[in-house]
Design a protein around this motif. Structure first.
Motif, mmCIF file in Angstrom:
data_model
loop_
_atom_site.group_PDB
_atom_site.id
_atom_site.type_symbol
_atom_site.label_atom_id
_atom_site.label_comp_id
_atom_site.label_asym_id
_atom_site.label_seq_id
_atom_site.Cartn_x
_atom_site.Cartn_y
_atom_site.Cartn_z
ATOM 1 N N ALA A 1 0.846 -1.194 0.000
ATOM 2 C CA ALA A 1 0.000 0.000 0.000
ATOM 3 C C ALA A 1 0.881 1.244 0.000
ATOM 4 C CB ALA A 1 -0.905 -0.012 1.225
ATOM 5 N N LEU A 2 0.385 2.289 -0.606
ATOM 6 C CA LEU A 2 1.120 3.548 -0.613
ATOM 7 C C LEU A 2 1.082 4.156 0.784
ATOM 8 C CD1 LEU A 2 -0.161 5.025 -3.973
ATOM 9 C CD2 LEU A 2 1.962 3.799 -3.549
ATOM 10 N N ASP A 3 2.191 4.765 1.184
ATOM 11 C CA ASP A 3 2.253 5.364 2.516
ATOM 12 C C ASP A 3 2.677 6.826 2.418
ATOM 13 O OD1 ASP A 3 4.917 5.155 1.902
ATOM 14 O OD2 ASP A 3 5.443 3.858 3.575
ATOM 15 N N ARG A 4 3.047 7.404 3.546
ATOM 16 C CA ARG A 4 3.354 8.837 3.572
ATOM 17 C C ARG A 4 4.607 9.164 2.790
ATOM 18 N NH1 ARG A 4 7.065 10.089 7.990
ATOM 19 N NH2 ARG A 4 7.553 8.150 9.041
ATOM 20 N N TRP A 5 5.557 8.250 2.681
ATOM 21 C CA TRP A 5 6.769 8.516 1.903
ATOM 22 C C TRP A 5 6.460 8.582 0.414
ATOM 23 C CZ3 TRP A 5 10.420 10.627 4.416
ATOM 24 C CH2 TRP A 5 10.642 10.314 5.747
ATOM 25 N N ASP A 6 5.518 7.782 -0.032
ATOM 26 C CA ASP A 6 5.102 7.844 -1.431
ATOM 27 C C ASP A 6 4.425 9.186 -1.722
ATOM 28 O OD1 ASP A 6 5.950 5.149 -1.833
ATOM 29 O OD2 ASP A 6 4.084 4.478 -0.916
ATOM 30 N N ALA A 7 3.587 9.625 -0.812
ATOM 31 C CA ALA A 7 2.923 10.918 -0.978
ATOM 32 C C ALA A 7 3.936 12.057 -0.905
ATOM 33 C CB ALA A 7 1.850 11.092 0.088
ATOM 34 N N THR A 8 4.934 11.941 -0.049
ATOM 35 C CA THR A 8 5.971 12.966 0.060
ATOM 36 C C THR A 8 6.778 13.065 -1.235
ATOM 37 O OG1 THR A 8 6.135 12.560 2.432
ATOM 38 C CG2 THR A 8 7.973 13.713 1.392
ATOM 39 N N ALA A 9 7.108 11.935 -1.826
ATOM 40 C CA ALA A 9 7.848 11.947 -3.092
ATOM 41 C C ALA A 9 7.027 12.613 -4.191
ATOM 42 C CB ALA A 9 8.219 10.523 -3.491
ATOM 43 N N ALA A 10 5.750 12.267 -4.279
ATOM 44 C CA ALA A 10 4.892 12.864 -5.305
ATOM 45 C C ALA A 10 4.714 14.362 -5.083
ATOM 46 C CB ALA A 10 3.538 12.160 -5.319
ATOM 47 N N ALA A 11 4.531 14.770 -3.844
ATOM 48 C CA ALA A 11 4.342 16.189 -3.548
ATOM 49 C C ALA A 11 5.618 16.988 -3.814
ATOM 50 C CB ALA A 11 3.906 16.362 -2.100
ATOM 51 N N SER A 12 6.765 16.421 -3.491
ATOM 52 C CA SER A 12 8.005 17.154 -3.733
ATOM 53 C C SER A 12 8.285 17.288 -5.230
ATOM 54 C CB SER A 12 9.174 16.484 -3.023
ATOM 55 O OG SER A 12 9.367 15.183 -3.505
ATOM 56 N N ILE A 13 7.955 16.268 -5.995
ATOM 57 C CA ILE A 13 8.111 16.360 -7.450
ATOM 58 C C ILE A 13 7.180 17.428 -8.013
ATOM 59 C CG2 ILE A 13 7.619 15.138 -9.605
ATOM 60 C CD1 ILE A 13 8.852 12.652 -8.276
ATOM 61 N N MET B 1 14.042 7.708 -8.714
ATOM 62 C CA MET B 1 14.867 6.509 -8.551
ATOM 63 C C MET B 1 14.887 6.043 -7.098
ATOM 64 S SD MET B 1 15.817 5.266 -11.344
ATOM 65 C CE MET B 1 16.939 4.066 -10.699
ATOM 66 N N ALA B 2 14.982 6.977 -6.158
ATOM 67 C CA ALA B 2 14.957 6.599 -4.744
ATOM 68 C C ALA B 2 13.613 5.969 -4.392
ATOM 69 C CB ALA B 2 15.224 7.815 -3.874
ATOM 70 N N TRP B 3 12.527 6.554 -4.908
ATOM 71 C CA TRP B 3 11.203 5.989 -4.646
ATOM 72 C C TRP B 3 11.091 4.602 -5.274
ATOM 73 C CZ3 TRP B 3 7.568 4.308 -8.115
ATOM 74 C CH2 TRP B 3 6.357 3.891 -7.560
ATOM 75 N N PHE B 4 11.577 4.441 -6.492
ATOM 76 C CA PHE B 4 11.490 3.176 -7.199
ATOM 77 C C PHE B 4 12.201 2.061 -6.436
ATOM 78 C CE2 PHE B 4 12.991 0.198 -10.492
ATOM 79 C CZ PHE B 4 11.787 -0.102 -11.109
ATOM 80 N N VAL B 5 13.399 2.342 -5.958
ATOM 81 C CA VAL B 5 14.153 1.344 -5.193
ATOM 82 C C VAL B 5 13.454 1.046 -3.871
ATOM 83 C CG1 VAL B 5 16.330 0.948 -3.982
ATOM 84 C CG2 VAL B 5 16.337 1.868 -6.302
ATOM 85 N N SER B 6 12.972 2.090 -3.200
ATOM 86 C CA SER B 6 12.274 1.898 -1.924
ATOM 87 C C SER B 6 11.004 1.068 -2.103
ATOM 88 C CB SER B 6 11.932 3.261 -1.326
ATOM 89 O OG SER B 6 11.064 3.129 -0.241
ATOM 90 N N PHE B 7 10.223 1.401 -3.106
ATOM 91 C CA PHE B 7 8.974 0.676 -3.347
ATOM 92 C C PHE B 7 9.255 -0.775 -3.738
ATOM 93 C CE2 PHE B 7 5.140 -0.512 -5.687
ATOM 94 C CZ PHE B 7 4.156 -0.080 -4.810
#
Length: 61
Positions: A6-18, A47-53
């Motif tokens: 499931a998507l979490d707050r780090w995923d939302a943070t990455a999208a918002a920062s982009i 890339m950081a999000w991709f590796v983390s996910f």
């Protein structure tokens, strides 16, 4: 097949920062050099999000 996490707050943070970077680069400071730099940073964030996910998907939380 394993379901993706499931998507979490780090995923939302990455999208918002982009989104914020692209707004700054195209609305606030529409300069080609700033836009190029913003896209480089966007690529690094992606890339950081991709590796983390991928790690969460393969190995769990």
């Amino acid at each position: 097949m394993v379901t993706p996490p499931a998507l979490d707050r780090w995923d939302a943070t990455a999208a918002a920062s982009i989104a914020a970077l692209l707004v700054v680069a195209y609305v606030l400071v529409p300069n080609p050099t700033v836009q190029y730099g913003a896209w480089l940073v966007v690529f690094c964030i992606w890339m950081a999000w991709f590796v983390s996910f991928g790690a969460r998907w393969l190995y769990g939380p």
